[in-house]
Structure formats: structure tokens, C-alpha cells
Design a protein around this motif. Structure first.
Motif, PDB file in Angstrom:
ATOM      1  N   LEU A 122      79.651  37.045 -23.969  1.00  0.00           N
ATOM      2  CA  LEU A 122      80.337  37.500 -25.107  1.00  0.00           C
ATOM      3  C   LEU A 122      80.481  38.931 -24.904  1.00  0.00           C
ATOM      4  CD1 LEU A 122      79.225  35.738 -28.278  1.00  0.00           C
ATOM      5  CD2 LEU A 122      81.528  35.399 -27.370  1.00  0.00           C
ATOM      6  N   ARG A 123      79.845  39.654 -24.183  1.00  0.00           N
ATOM      7  CA  ARG A 123      80.033  40.965 -23.683  1.00  0.00           C
ATOM      8  C   ARG A 123      80.960  41.201 -22.905  1.00  0.00           C
ATOM      9  NH1 ARG A 123      75.565  44.488 -22.344  1.00  0.00           N
ATOM     10  NH2 ARG A 123      76.825  46.136 -23.198  1.00  0.00           N
ATOM     11  N   SER A 124      81.462  40.173 -22.325  1.00  0.00           N
ATOM     12  CA  SER A 124      82.908  40.384 -21.279  1.00  0.00           C
ATOM     13  C   SER A 124      84.132  40.734 -21.982  1.00  0.00           C
ATOM     14  CB  SER A 124      82.871  39.168 -20.428  1.00  0.00           C
ATOM     15  OG  SER A 124      84.327  39.249 -19.754  1.00  0.00           O
ATOM     16  N   PRO A 125      84.794  41.576 -21.588  1.00  0.00           N
ATOM     17  CA  PRO A 125      86.185  41.688 -22.135  1.00  0.00           C
ATOM     18  C   PRO A 125      86.992  40.384 -21.937  1.00  0.00           C
ATOM     19  CG  PRO A 125      85.814  43.760 -20.731  1.00  0.00           C
ATOM     20  CD  PRO A 125      84.444  42.750 -20.623  1.00  0.00           C
ATOM     21  N   ARG A 126      86.927  39.500 -21.006  1.00  0.00           N
ATOM     22  CA  ARG A 126      87.636  38.320 -21.000  1.00  0.00           C
ATOM     23  C   ARG A 126      87.344  37.177 -22.184  1.00  0.00           C
ATOM     24  NH1 ARG A 126      86.470  35.675 -15.428  1.00  0.00           N
ATOM     25  NH2 ARG A 126      87.743  34.000 -16.432  1.00  0.00           N
ATOM     26  N   HIS A 127      86.361  37.555 -22.975  1.00  0.00           N
ATOM     27  CA  HIS A 127      86.233  36.565 -24.148  1.00  0.00           C
ATOM     28  C   HIS A 127      87.526  36.375 -24.864  1.00  0.00           C
ATOM     29  CE1 HIS A 127      84.533  35.934 -28.310  1.00  0.00           C
ATOM     30  NE2 HIS A 127      84.695  34.601 -27.623  1.00  0.00           N
ATOM     31  N   ASP A 128      87.973  35.558 -25.022  1.00  0.00           N
ATOM     32  CA  ASP A 128      89.085  35.078 -25.970  1.00  0.00           C
ATOM     33  C   ASP A 128      88.840  34.185 -27.054  1.00  0.00           C
ATOM     34  OD1 ASP A 128      91.622  34.517 -27.116  1.00  0.00           O
ATOM     35  OD2 ASP A 128      92.638  33.802 -25.204  1.00  0.00           O
ATOM     36  N   PRO A 129      88.602  34.761 -28.190  1.00  0.00           N
ATOM     37  CA  PRO A 129      88.399  33.974 -29.543  1.00  0.00           C
ATOM     38  C   PRO A 129      89.400  32.985 -29.803  1.00  0.00           C
ATOM     39  CG  PRO A 129      88.673  36.475 -30.312  1.00  0.00           C
ATOM     40  CD  PRO A 129      88.532  36.340 -28.500  1.00  0.00           C
ATOM     41  N   ALA A 130      90.572  33.338 -29.493  1.00  0.00           N
ATOM     42  CA  ALA A 130      91.642  32.163 -29.758  1.00  0.00           C
ATOM     43  C   ALA A 130      91.692  30.982 -29.089  1.00  0.00           C
ATOM     44  CB  ALA A 130      93.144  33.025 -29.407  1.00  0.00           C
ATOM     45  N   LEU A 131      90.901  30.778 -28.099  1.00  0.00           N
ATOM     46  CA  LEU A 131      90.785  29.637 -27.484  1.00  0.00           C
ATOM     47  C   LEU A 131      90.162  28.451 -28.459  1.00  0.00           C
ATOM     48  CD1 LEU A 131      89.614  30.667 -23.916  1.00  0.00           C
ATOM     49  CD2 LEU A 131      92.109  29.659 -24.570  1.00  0.00           C
ATOM     50  N   PRO A 132      90.120  27.174 -28.108  1.00  0.00           N
ATOM     51  CA  PRO A 132      89.539  26.427 -28.866  1.00  0.00           C
ATOM     52  C   PRO A 132      87.886  26.486 -28.717  1.00  0.00           C
ATOM     53  CG  PRO A 132      90.781  25.294 -27.442  1.00  0.00           C
ATOM     54  CD  PRO A 132      91.042  26.558 -27.046  1.00  0.00           C
ATOM     55  N   PHE A 133      87.480  26.049 -30.294  1.00  0.00           N
ATOM     56  CA  PHE A 133      85.918  26.480 -30.386  1.00  0.00           C
ATOM     57  C   PHE A 133      85.372  25.238 -31.223  1.00  0.00           C
ATOM     58  CE2 PHE A 133      83.009  29.259 -32.612  1.00  0.00           C
ATOM     59  CZ  PHE A 133      82.207  29.786 -31.507  1.00  0.00           C
TER      60      PHE A 133
END
Length: 226
Positions: free
Chosen positions: A108-119
Motif C-alpha cells: 500500500l505504500r506504493s504510488p501504484r496502489h489504485d483504490p478504485a479497483l475491485p475490493f
């Protein structure tokens, strides 16, 4: 020239390191996420697939067979009236939880984390464990519920620890009603609850003030380079 057998689904590293052996168990695509989906209790085949929408039935079958053969999960049949087959982690399988949470928090510390993806629903509940702020939680005690479609969960916070019960809302002070992605801006510490409710992102039943207070117990880790 001897060709590598690419049909063999298991990677072998021929390395005595425990990390290498761990990758032989869970290094195949989807394997660790299947374990994630079972960390809050047994699930049917279809429930696992629902939590991992990009996973085909054939690959899921292969991964379940491999994890079962390695002693990480077992097949069980629920007693009547359900009488359906489910997959459950073995005691050793459950020991993977700290690893799953630590890897998630690290990534989660990566800038690549995308919270809009399915969860998935299980992911949301595990994220609460992952992102809990111990100092704030030490002074907070209570029970908050989550109604995620047809699934319910009860989160109990006390003595700086967080426990999750699946399938009950008993004795909860407030209940978040919606789907996992709806809650992320609030539970990730980037949007106050009042704004989310005003925008209609989700609903809260019961004590809204307690729900807002609960939401302050969590925060995303800082991004690398920040």
C-alpha cells in the motif's frame, strides 16, 4: 536440447530458504489471494470466485487442489440444513494471516496502489486489521457492524486490538451499509464520514457519531518518497 516442462503447475526453486519454500506453496497466481478470502472462515466455491472476479473456475479448481495437497486448506461439508461443500484453512493455513497483512501494508505504500479497483468484502475486513492505528485504538472500545450485500460482519475494538465475527450484527452501535469500495475514502482517512454520507456513498444505521469516531481509527501508510 531438453525442454522445460511448462505444464507443471508447481514451481520448484531447489533452495533451502524458507522463503523459497513458501513461494512453492503460494507463489502461483491467485494462490495467496485464495488464502486471503478464507481468513475469515470457510467459503463455498462460488463465494471464493465472487471475491476474485478475475479468477476462472478452472484455475480456482487447480489452486484449491494444490493448496489442499500442501495441507493449507481442507474441504468440508457443512451440517444440515446447509449441507454444502466449503473450503476452509487448516490451523497451519491460518498462520499465514500475519504474512498476508504485512505484504498488503507494505504494498500500500506504493504510488501504484489504485483504490478504485475491485475490493472484496473479506479484503475490506482485513484492511481494518491492517490499517488500525494502535495508539488511537488503545482508547476506544465498541462494536461496529458492516452489512455488505448479503454478508454481515461485526468488528469489535478493545484494548488496542480488533476482532472480526462473520455473520452477526449483535450488539453493534452502528452499521455501515454498502459495498467495500464505497467505504474506502472514509476508512483510508481521506474523507470525513459526514461528507461521504451527504454524497450518498453508503448508509449508516444507528449511532452516526460512533461510526464517525470508529472511522478515525484507521489510516493508510505513507507512500514511498512522501
Amino acid at each position: 536440447m531438453k525442454l522445460e516442462n511448462i505444464t507443471n503447475p508447481k514451481r520448484r526453486y531447489d533452495d533451502a530458504c524458507g522463503t523459497a519454500l513458501a513461494l512453492e506453496f503460494v507463489g502461483e497466481r491467485w494462490a495467496l489471494l485464495i488464502i486471503r478470502e478464507l481468513l475469515l472462515g470457510p467459503r463455498r466455491f462460488g463465494e471464493i470466485r465472487a471475491g476474485l472476479p478475475g479468477l476462472s473456475a478452472n484455475v480456482l479448481t487447480q489452486r484449491l487442489q494444490g493448496l489442499e495437497a500442501d495441507g493449507i486448506l481442507v474441504r468440508e461439508k457443512l451440517p444440515p440444513p446447509a449441507s454444502v461443500q466449503v473450503y476452509a484453512l487448516t490451523p497451519w493455513g491460518y498462520e499465514a494471516e500475519p504474512v498476508v497483512l504485512a505484504m498488503g501494508r507494505w504494498a500500500l505504500r506504493s504510488p501504484r496502489h489504485d483504490p478504485a479497483l475491485p475490493f472484496s468484502r473479506v479484503s475490506l475486513m482485513l484492511a481494518l486489521r491492517m490499517l488500525l492505528l494502535p495508539d488511537k485504538a488503545a482508547g476506544w472500545a465498541g462494536r461496529i457492524g458492516f452489512r455488505l450485500g448479503e454478508e454481515t460482519y461485526r468488528v469489535t475494538v478493545g484494548d488496542g486490538a480488533l476482532a472480526i465475527d462473520r455473520g452477526t450484527l449483535a450488539d453493534t452501535e452502528a452499521v455501515f451499509v454498502g459495498e467495500p469500495n464505497d467505504f474506502l475514502p472514509v476508512l483510508f482517512g481521506v474523507m470525513p464520514l459526514a461528507i461521504a454520507l451527504a454524497e450518498g456513498r453508503f448508509e449508516v444505521e444507528g449511532d452516526t457519531a460512533r461510526a464517525a469516531d470508529f472511522a478515525t481509527l484507521f489510516l493508510l501508510p505513507p507512500k514511498i518518497g512522501a
